[in-house]
Design a protein around this motif. Structure first.
Motif, PDB file in Angstrom:
ATOM      1  N   GLU A 146      -1.921 -34.230  13.517  1.00  0.00           N
ATOM      2  CA  GLU A 146      -2.954 -35.246  13.864  1.00  0.00           C
ATOM      3  C   GLU A 146      -3.847 -34.514  14.227  1.00  0.00           C
ATOM      4  O   GLU A 146      -5.355 -35.327  13.839  1.00  0.00           O
ATOM      5  N   ASP A 147      -4.369 -32.732  13.889  1.00  0.00           N
ATOM      6  CA  ASP A 147      -5.930 -32.292  13.508  1.00  0.00           C
ATOM      7  C   ASP A 147      -6.502 -31.674  12.689  1.00  0.00           C
ATOM      8  O   ASP A 147      -7.242 -31.395  12.036  1.00  0.00           O
ATOM      9  N   ARG A 148      -5.838 -31.957  11.357  1.00  0.00           N
ATOM     10  CA  ARG A 148      -5.724 -31.366  10.288  1.00  0.00           C
ATOM     11  C   ARG A 148      -6.798 -32.342   8.905  1.00  0.00           C
ATOM     12  O   ARG A 148      -7.501 -31.413   8.767  1.00  0.00           O
ATOM     13  N   ALA A 169      -9.679 -47.881  12.597  1.00  0.00           N
ATOM     14  CA  ALA A 169      -8.578 -48.862  13.402  1.00  0.00           C
ATOM     15  C   ALA A 169      -7.513 -49.327  12.935  1.00  0.00           C
ATOM     16  O   ALA A 169      -6.474 -48.493  13.156  1.00  0.00           O
ATOM     17  N   ALA A 170      -7.938 -49.918  11.809  1.00  0.00           N
ATOM     18  CA  ALA A 170      -6.927 -50.386  10.870  1.00  0.00           C
ATOM     19  C   ALA A 170      -7.385 -50.607   9.369  1.00  0.00           C
ATOM     20  O   ALA A 170      -8.125 -50.624   9.069  1.00  0.00           O
ATOM     21  N   PRO A 171      -6.208 -49.946   8.572  1.00  0.00           N
ATOM     22  CA  PRO A 171      -4.821 -49.225   8.866  1.00  0.00           C
ATOM     23  C   PRO A 171      -5.195 -48.159   9.772  1.00  0.00           C
ATOM     24  O   PRO A 171      -6.155 -47.157   9.549  1.00  0.00           O
ATOM     25  N   ALA A 172      -3.902 -47.951  10.915  1.00  0.00           N
ATOM     26  CA  ALA A 172      -4.153 -46.380  11.227  1.00  0.00           C
ATOM     27  C   ALA A 172      -4.431 -45.629  10.842  1.00  0.00           C
ATOM     28  O   ALA A 172      -3.858 -45.434   9.842  1.00  0.00           O
ATOM     29  N   GLY A 173      -5.507 -44.898  11.368  1.00  0.00           N
ATOM     30  CA  GLY A 173      -5.515 -43.742  10.796  1.00  0.00           C
ATOM     31  C   GLY A 173      -7.161 -42.859  11.109  1.00  0.00           C
ATOM     32  O   GLY A 173      -7.850 -43.365  11.345  1.00  0.00           O
ATOM     33  N   VAL A 221     -21.830 -41.514   0.548  1.00  0.00           N
ATOM     34  CA  VAL A 221     -20.557 -41.036   0.841  1.00  0.00           C
ATOM     35  C   VAL A 221     -19.811 -40.584  -0.121  1.00  0.00           C
ATOM     36  O   VAL A 221     -19.470 -42.032  -0.415  1.00  0.00           O
ATOM     37  N   CYS A 222     -19.717 -39.646   0.096  1.00  0.00           N
ATOM     38  CA  CYS A 222     -18.005 -40.015  -0.497  1.00  0.00           C
ATOM     39  C   CYS A 222     -16.993 -39.833   0.611  1.00  0.00           C
ATOM     40  O   CYS A 222     -17.056 -39.291   1.533  1.00  0.00           O
ATOM     41  N   THR A 223     -15.762 -41.171   0.366  1.00  0.00           N
ATOM     42  CA  THR A 223     -14.682 -41.700   1.839  1.00  0.00           C
ATOM     43  C   THR A 223     -13.762 -41.645   1.036  1.00  0.00           C
ATOM     44  O   THR A 223     -13.153 -42.189   0.531  1.00  0.00           O
ATOM     45  N   THR A 224     -12.842 -40.451   1.776  1.00  0.00           N
ATOM     46  CA  THR A 224     -11.463 -40.670   1.880  1.00  0.00           C
ATOM     47  C   THR A 224     -10.607 -41.175   2.543  1.00  0.00           C
ATOM     48  O   THR A 224     -10.940 -40.434   3.918  1.00  0.00           O
ATOM     49  N   PHE A 225      -9.441 -42.047   2.609  1.00  0.00           N
ATOM     50  CA  PHE A 225      -9.025 -42.408   3.653  1.00  0.00           C
ATOM     51  C   PHE A 225      -7.443 -41.645   4.271  1.00  0.00           C
ATOM     52  O   PHE A 225      -6.694 -41.390   3.128  1.00  0.00           O
ATOM     53  N   PRO A 229      -0.274 -39.810  10.575  1.00  0.00           N
ATOM     54  CA  PRO A 229       0.847 -39.266  11.184  1.00  0.00           C
ATOM     55  C   PRO A 229       2.062 -39.891  11.164  1.00  0.00           C
ATOM     56  O   PRO A 229       2.092 -40.694  12.059  1.00  0.00           O
ATOM     57  N   GLY A 230       3.038 -40.563  10.371  1.00  0.00           N
ATOM     58  CA  GLY A 230       3.918 -41.359  10.256  1.00  0.00           C
ATOM     59  C   GLY A 230       3.621 -42.841  10.134  1.00  0.00           C
ATOM     60  O   GLY A 230       4.624 -43.728   9.896  1.00  0.00           O
ATOM     61  N   HIS A 231       2.365 -43.258   9.311  1.00  0.00           N
ATOM     62  CA  HIS A 231       1.609 -44.311   8.743  1.00  0.00           C
ATOM     63  C   HIS A 231       1.628 -44.009   7.249  1.00  0.00           C
ATOM     64  O   HIS A 231       1.699 -44.095   7.528  1.00  0.00           O
TER      65      HIS A 231
END
Length: 249
Positions: A146-148, A169-173, A221-225, A229-231
């Motif tokens: 979760e910290d990576r 918030a949605a989707p979780a990440g 900005v370059c944005t990556t979703f 973890p687990g979602h």
């Protein structure tokens, strides 16, 4: 006419300017660097490197920062690293981008152009991205899943990408945001650079990631979703789908 003193000073000034250019270029290529690291790379004494760094700082092209340390920090004061300012990067961007684009065009042509040429450029981009990723892998593997994303943002920032993470918030990440891209102009012509980078992010984070926007395609900005973890996203979005109407990243 120039007097003898001026004639002697001119070559010395040109040599000093050339060395400062080498110092700045080394920082551009390797990211924030200490005087000791620059000394080894350039074959100069640390005292000479510091003189040139002082001149570059005075010109507003370089700025000192506390060097980021991955893992346990040793005793004593951390070494000071020097990074290019926005003005310092701008001084290089045009020539650097032209060279990068010319080199990628050569790879494309040498492979026969068309699909073969595009595949050759992608193979190069993947190898380049993988080599950069190895600098961060051991650090990311040492932190919890979760910290990576935040750890990767820190590592990217140390390499000049000015990255940060923000929760969604949605989707979780989380969204991994890169506010600077040293190869943005080259990536406009060769989106394989962005594709290979996203693949490496997925490998390092151990999760499918979705590229939402890129500086190369005109976004701020370059944005990556990055999903939590687990979602698992209900429908994975490819880079092509997320940038509909523009070149794929």
């Amino acid at each position: 006419m120039k007097n003898r003193s001026e004639q002697r000073e001119a070559p010395a000034a040109a040599e000093a300017a050339g060395t400062r250019q080498r110092v700045a270029r080394s920082i551009l290529d390797h990211g924030p660097s200490t005087a000791a690291e620059l000394s080894v790379r350039l074959g100069l004494t640390q005292a000479a490197v510091r003189r040139h760094l002082d001149a570059l700082v005075a010109e507003g092209l370089v700025e000192p920062r506390e060097k980021r340390v991955y893992g346990a920090r040793g005793r004593g004061r951390p070494a000071k690293a020097f990074a290019l300012t926005d003005g310092g990067r701008d001084a290089f961007d045009h020539a650097y981008d032209e060279l990068a684009v010319e080199a990628l065009h050569w790879i494309e042509r040498a492979a026969g152009g068309g699909e073969s040429g595009a595949a050759a450029v992608l193979a190069f981009a993947r190898e380049r991205a993988a080599a950069q990723a190895e600098q961060y892998r051991s650090f990311l593997e040492a932190v919890a899943p979760e910290d990576r994303a935040r750890a990767l943002a820190e590592a990217l920032t140390s390499s000049g990408f000015a990255a940060a993470v923000r929760e969604v918030a949605a989707p979780a990440g989380e969204q991994l945001c890169q506010h600077h891209c040293p190869v943005a102009h080259a990536a406009q012509r060769f989106p394989q650079l962005c594709e290979a980078e996203a693949e490496v992010f997925s490998d390092l984070l151990g999760s499918h990631v979705q590229r939402l926007a890129t500086i190369a395609h005109g976004d701020g900005v370059c944005t990556t979703f990055v999903p939590k973890p687990g979602h698992v996203p209900a429908k994975p979005t490819t880079a092509t789908e997320s940038t509909a109407g523009r070149n794929p990243a």
